[in-house]
Design a protein around this motif. Structure first.
Motif, PDB file in Angstrom:
ATOM      1  N   ASP A  31       0.843  -1.195   0.000  1.00  0.00           N
ATOM      2  CA  ASP A  31       0.000   0.000   0.000  1.00  0.00           C
ATOM      3  C   ASP A  31       0.880   1.247   0.000  1.00  0.00           C
ATOM      4  N   LEU A  76       0.001  -6.106   1.272  1.00  0.00           N
ATOM      5  CA  LEU A  76      -1.413  -6.461   1.187  1.00  0.00           C
ATOM      6  C   LEU A  76      -1.496  -7.866   0.615  1.00  0.00           C
ATOM      7  N   ASP A 133      -4.704  -9.835   1.198  1.00  0.00           N
ATOM      8  CA  ASP A 133      -6.125 -10.068   0.972  1.00  0.00           C
ATOM      9  C   ASP A 133      -6.529  -9.546  -0.410  1.00  0.00           C
ATOM     10  N   ASP A 182      -8.275  -6.159  -0.477  1.00  0.00           N
ATOM     11  CA  ASP A 182      -7.343  -5.052  -0.222  1.00  0.00           C
ATOM     12  C   ASP A 182      -6.517  -4.727  -1.470  1.00  0.00           C
ATOM     13  N   ILE A 183      -6.094  -5.750  -2.193  1.00  0.00           N
ATOM     14  CA  ILE A 183      -5.308  -5.545  -3.411  1.00  0.00           C
ATOM     15  C   ILE A 183      -6.155  -4.861  -4.479  1.00  0.00           C
ATOM     16  N   ARG A 222      -6.514  -1.272  -3.562  1.00  0.00           N
ATOM     17  CA  ARG A 222      -5.262  -0.549  -3.803  1.00  0.00           C
ATOM     18  C   ARG A 222      -5.123  -0.203  -5.287  1.00  0.00           C
TER      19      ARG A 222
END
Length: 138
Positions: free
Chosen positions: A16, A22, A24, A27-28, A31
């Motif tokens: 991040d 990251l 998960d 989350d990716i 991002r």
């Protein structure tokens, strides 16, 4: 491994803004969305005009013909699968109809509002978004 002992890549891992890894998937994805929004941010034009409440003249066939004529020859088809050669042969009438329909309704087709992006690392073990190349896909 890709080809040889030094060709390892890290897949499914991204950093991040603060350098935190990251793992998960959600989350990716978030991002990448944040990175792409910032990359293609356009602050120079001001707010987008609202269309649909204003009317004006239709887009002219000559305008569409001019734009199509300016397209480069022998280019690969874009995400829509239409090559420039096809547009040059048949595109003026079809494009004119579609452009005027969008202009009159004031509504963009939903396909115009979404894109799929493929990312390929520029370097081995890339974990920062700017270390990837981005390509549009259908």
């Amino acid at each position: 491994m890709l080809c040889g002992p030094n060709k390892q890549i890290a897949s499914g891992v991204l950093k991040d803004d603060n350098g935190i890894l990251l793992i998960d998937t959600e989350d990716i994805i978030n991002r990448w969305e944040k990175y792409m929004n910032k990359l293609y941010e356009d602050n120079g034009r001001g707010p987008m005009p609202v269309i649909g409440t204003e009317s004006g003249p239709n887009i002219l066939k000559e305008q569409v013909e001019f734009v199509i004529k300016c397209l480069k020859n022998v280019k690969a088809a874009g995400p829509d699968g239409i090559a420039t050669n096809m547009l040059k042969l048949y595109g003026d009438t079809v494009c004119l109809y579609l452009l005027n329909a969008v202009y009159k309704s004031g509504k963009l087709p939903t396909d115009f509002l979404h894109s799929n992006i493929i990312t390929l690392p520029k370097v081995n073990k890339a974990m920062d978004c700017d270390k990837f190349r981005t390509f549009y896909s259908r």
